[in-house]
Design a protein around this motif. Structure first.
Motif, PDB file in Angstrom:
ATOM      1  N   VAL A 209      25.384 -25.150  27.869  1.00  0.00           N
ATOM      2  CA  VAL A 209      25.881 -24.322  28.962  1.00  0.00           C
ATOM      3  C   VAL A 209      27.399 -24.408  29.091  1.00  0.00           C
ATOM      4  O   VAL A 209      28.072 -23.394  29.305  1.00  0.00           O
ATOM      5  CB  VAL A 209      25.199 -24.720  30.288  1.00  0.00           C
ATOM      6  CG1 VAL A 209      25.836 -23.981  31.458  1.00  0.00           C
ATOM      7  CG2 VAL A 209      23.707 -24.412  30.226  1.00  0.00           C
ATOM      8  N   PHE A 210      27.968 -25.607  28.960  1.00  0.00           N
ATOM      9  CA  PHE A 210      29.407 -25.781  29.142  1.00  0.00           C
ATOM     10  C   PHE A 210      30.205 -25.527  27.869  1.00  0.00           C
ATOM     11  O   PHE A 210      31.398 -25.224  27.947  1.00  0.00           O
ATOM     12  CB  PHE A 210      29.703 -27.208  29.625  1.00  0.00           C
ATOM     13  CG  PHE A 210      29.566 -27.397  31.097  1.00  0.00           C
ATOM     14  CD1 PHE A 210      30.656 -27.263  31.937  1.00  0.00           C
ATOM     15  CD2 PHE A 210      28.341 -27.711  31.657  1.00  0.00           C
ATOM     16  CE1 PHE A 210      30.530 -27.447  33.303  1.00  0.00           C
ATOM     17  CE2 PHE A 210      28.202 -27.901  33.022  1.00  0.00           C
ATOM     18  CZ  PHE A 210      29.299 -27.767  33.856  1.00  0.00           C
ATOM     19  N   GLY A 211      29.577 -25.665  26.709  1.00  0.00           N
ATOM     20  CA  GLY A 211      30.297 -25.605  25.453  1.00  0.00           C
ATOM     21  C   GLY A 211      31.147 -24.355  25.288  1.00  0.00           C
ATOM     22  O   GLY A 211      30.826 -23.316  25.838  1.00  0.00           O
ATOM     23  N   PRO A 212      32.246 -24.462  24.543  1.00  0.00           N
ATOM     24  CA  PRO A 212      32.689 -25.610  23.736  1.00  0.00           C
ATOM     25  C   PRO A 212      33.370 -26.719  24.538  1.00  0.00           C
ATOM     26  O   PRO A 212      33.711 -27.759  23.981  1.00  0.00           O
ATOM     27  CB  PRO A 212      33.680 -24.976  22.755  1.00  0.00           C
ATOM     28  CG  PRO A 212      34.254 -23.825  23.520  1.00  0.00           C
ATOM     29  CD  PRO A 212      33.114 -23.282  24.336  1.00  0.00           C
ATOM     30  N   GLN A 213      33.602 -26.491  25.849  1.00  0.00           N
ATOM     31  CA  GLN A 213      34.162 -27.567  26.671  1.00  0.00           C
ATOM     32  C   GLN A 213      33.055 -28.550  27.057  1.00  0.00           C
ATOM     33  O   GLN A 213      31.901 -28.153  27.206  1.00  0.00           O
ATOM     34  CB  GLN A 213      34.813 -27.005  27.934  1.00  0.00           C
ATOM     35  CG  GLN A 213      36.113 -26.255  27.702  1.00  0.00           C
ATOM     36  CD  GLN A 213      35.900 -24.850  27.177  1.00  0.00           C
ATOM     37  OE1 GLN A 213      34.944 -24.174  27.551  1.00  0.00           O
ATOM     38  NE2 GLN A 213      36.781 -24.403  26.302  1.00  0.00           N
ATOM     39  N   PRO A 214      33.389 -29.817  27.251  1.00  0.00           N
ATOM     40  CA  PRO A 214      32.385 -30.779  27.708  1.00  0.00           C
ATOM     41  C   PRO A 214      32.163 -30.622  29.211  1.00  0.00           C
ATOM     42  O   PRO A 214      33.072 -30.203  29.940  1.00  0.00           O
ATOM     43  CB  PRO A 214      33.033 -32.133  27.398  1.00  0.00           C
ATOM     44  CG  PRO A 214      34.504 -31.864  27.497  1.00  0.00           C
ATOM     45  CD  PRO A 214      34.697 -30.459  26.979  1.00  0.00           C
ATOM     46  N   PRO A 215      30.983 -30.961  29.706  1.00  0.00           N
ATOM     47  CA  PRO A 215      30.787 -30.943  31.157  1.00  0.00           C
ATOM     48  C   PRO A 215      31.596 -32.048  31.813  1.00  0.00           C
ATOM     49  O   PRO A 215      31.888 -33.065  31.172  1.00  0.00           O
ATOM     50  CB  PRO A 215      29.283 -31.190  31.308  1.00  0.00           C
ATOM     51  CG  PRO A 215      28.886 -31.908  30.065  1.00  0.00           C
ATOM     52  CD  PRO A 215      29.776 -31.374  28.987  1.00  0.00           C
ATOM     53  N   PRO A 216      31.970 -31.877  33.081  1.00  0.00           N
ATOM     54  CA  PRO A 216      32.691 -32.953  33.774  1.00  0.00           C
ATOM     55  C   PRO A 216      31.859 -34.228  33.792  1.00  0.00           C
ATOM     56  O   PRO A 216      30.620 -34.185  33.880  1.00  0.00           O
ATOM     57  CB  PRO A 216      32.873 -32.394  35.184  1.00  0.00           C
ATOM     58  CG  PRO A 216      32.758 -30.913  35.040  1.00  0.00           C
ATOM     59  CD  PRO A 216      31.787 -30.690  33.927  1.00  0.00           C
ATOM     60  N   ALA A 217      32.519 -35.360  33.736  1.00  0.00           N
ATOM     61  CA  ALA A 217      31.817 -36.641  33.707  1.00  0.00           C
ATOM     62  C   ALA A 217      30.973 -36.855  34.952  1.00  0.00           C
ATOM     63  O   ALA A 217      29.937 -37.524  34.899  1.00  0.00           O
ATOM     64  CB  ALA A 217      32.834 -37.771  33.547  1.00  0.00           C
ATOM     65  N   ASP A 295      40.549 -17.110  26.967  1.00  0.00           N
ATOM     66  CA  ASP A 295      40.455 -17.412  25.544  1.00  0.00           C
ATOM     67  C   ASP A 295      39.919 -18.818  25.300  1.00  0.00           C
ATOM     68  O   ASP A 295      40.441 -19.812  25.825  1.00  0.00           O
ATOM     69  CB  ASP A 295      41.837 -17.266  24.899  1.00  0.00           C
ATOM     70  CG  ASP A 295      41.772 -17.371  23.389  1.00  0.00           C
ATOM     71  OD1 ASP A 295      40.886 -16.757  22.780  1.00  0.00           O
ATOM     72  OD2 ASP A 295      42.618 -18.088  22.815  1.00  0.00           O
ATOM     73  N   GLY A 296      38.829 -18.894  24.507  1.00  0.00           N
ATOM     74  CA  GLY A 296      38.270 -20.181  24.118  1.00  0.00           C
ATOM     75  C   GLY A 296      37.446 -20.880  25.172  1.00  0.00           C
ATOM     76  O   GLY A 296      36.972 -21.992  24.954  1.00  0.00           O
ATOM     77  N   VAL A 297      37.241 -20.242  26.327  1.00  0.00           N
ATOM     78  CA  VAL A 297      36.498 -20.850  27.431  1.00  0.00           C
ATOM     79  C   VAL A 297      35.026 -20.471  27.337  1.00  0.00           C
ATOM     80  O   VAL A 297      34.672 -19.359  26.917  1.00  0.00           O
ATOM     81  CB  VAL A 297      37.091 -20.414  28.789  1.00  0.00           C
ATOM     82  CG1 VAL A 297      36.219 -20.893  29.957  1.00  0.00           C
ATOM     83  CG2 VAL A 297      38.506 -20.944  28.926  1.00  0.00           C
ATOM     84  N   GLY A 298      34.147 -21.404  27.733  1.00  0.00           N
ATOM     85  CA  GLY A 298      32.713 -21.168  27.684  1.00  0.00           C
ATOM     86  C   GLY A 298      32.164 -20.511  28.934  1.00  0.00           C
ATOM     87  O   GLY A 298      32.879 -19.789  29.639  1.00  0.00           O
ATOM     88  N   HIS A 299      30.913 -20.792  29.226  1.00  0.00           N
ATOM     89  CA  HIS A 299      30.189 -20.089  30.288  1.00  0.00           C
ATOM     90  C   HIS A 299      30.558 -20.554  31.689  1.00  0.00           C
ATOM     91  O   HIS A 299      30.177 -19.921  32.666  1.00  0.00           O
ATOM     92  CB  HIS A 299      28.676 -20.282  30.079  1.00  0.00           C
ATOM     93  CG  HIS A 299      27.823 -19.435  30.963  1.00  0.00           C
ATOM     94  ND1 HIS A 299      27.851 -18.046  30.919  1.00  0.00           N
ATOM     95  CD2 HIS A 299      26.900 -19.766  31.917  1.00  0.00           C
ATOM     96  CE1 HIS A 299      26.988 -17.564  31.804  1.00  0.00           C
ATOM     97  NE2 HIS A 299      26.412 -18.579  32.430  1.00  0.00           N
TER      98      HIS A 299
END
Length: 323
Positions: A209-217, A295-299
């Protein structure tokens, strides 16, 4: 011992094993759900509208902005990453959609988009919000679009984040387990195997769901992730995904009727929804649509590009409230 008695004994043992497995699954589900509610308790107020008990939070004073979350989510999807970034001048309200988070869906509710839009209208009226800007994320975008079409008199504009705007009739493989048309089977799955399975695969799901960014810790607590690990939430999410396809083909044909300012913010690396199909292809279908690509941001731009998301919402709010 006769052959028949042997067969009956085997059947009885198998049945006992199945019942024991189901009992264990129910126990594990209730234990996980209890932990979820302890980790993320209710943080807002409640109001009953159209038979639905709605949980909501609000912050600030000024022109109202109403936030509607997507599939399987809840109000922390906005409260956590965005509310403290807005500054003054706006009254920010985020709700748990009926059945999600701590909101309870009316007993006879179907989850269909026009029904959800009507609930939002009653909520707006109950809180005496003066034509808010409506921010909808993902499936919340579909609800927002239905609201603007069915009840154009109660909104000033729409700011849509990664919105679901095009129904193909197909269910993505990642969401196939949620598509359970039978309410009885949906309830059985929700109360037994769904929650333990969701917990087991939580990291994998959040990565998608968060990719390519990691979900917040701290997503499971501050982002409300734990609240999805309850049978009521799974049941509502499954209901939503089944109901979405009933009315959306007809709603899509009416996009041109929307007269209020509308903006769409979409990440170009969204893995959940195709930004071309659900974003770029909307240009020309809604008059004056304002499309912004991240640009480059996920969902999840509200988490992954929070500053850009706030600036986008404020820009659409200026258009909407000036109209």
């Amino acid at each position: 011992m006769t052959f028949v008695s042997i067969v009956l004994s085997v059947i009885a043992l198998l049945l006992a094993a199945v019942l024991a497995a189901l009992a264990l699954a129910v126990f594990r589900t209730r234990r996980i759900a209890a932990k979820a509610e302890k980790m993320v308790p209710p943080t807002g107020k409640f109001v009953t509208v159209h038979g639905n008990r709605i949980h909501y939070v609000e912050k600030g004073r000024g022109r109202p902005i109403l936030f509607i979350h997507g599939l399987g989510a809840q109000l922390h999807q906005f409260r956590s990453p965005l509310f403290d970034r807005f500054g003054s001048g706006y009254r920010l309200i985020a709700i748990d959609r009926p059945g999600s988070g701590y909101s309870v869906r009316a007993r006879d509710a179907t989850g269909r988009l026009p029904e959800q839009a009507l609930v939002i209208r009653h909520f707006i009226e109950a809180l005496e919000l003066n034509k808010p800007l409506v921010v909808g994320h993902s499936l919340g975008g579909a609800v927002s679009l239905a609201l603007a079409i069915e009840h154009p008199d109660v909104v000033s504009g729409l700011a849509l984040l990664s919105p679901h705007t095009h129904h193909t009739g197909e269910v993505a493989p990642e969401f196939a387990a949620l598509y359970i048309p039978s309410p009885l089977k949906r309830r059985l799955v929700a109360e037994t195997v769904a929650v333990p399975a969701a917990l087991k695969y939580a990291d994998q799901t959040l990565g998608f769901v968060f990719g390519p960014q990691p979900p917040p810790a701290d997503y499971m607590t501050e982002g409300g992730g734990w609240l999805g690990l309850r049978p009521s939430h799974f049941y509502a999410t499954s209901t939503d995904i089944v109901a979405a396809g009933v009315d959306y083909p007809a709603i899509q044909k009416r996009f041109g009727e929307i007269k209020v300012p509308v903006g769409i913010l979409f990440g170009t690396a969204d893995r959940v929804l195709d930004y071309q199909k659900h974003g770029v292809d909307m240009v020309g279908r809604i008059p004056g649509l304002d499309l912004e690509l991240a640009d480059g941001v996920g969902h999840m731009p509200q988490f992954s590009a929070a500053a850009q998301t706030v600036a986008f919402i404020r820009r659409i709010a200026e258009r909407a409230f000036a109209a």
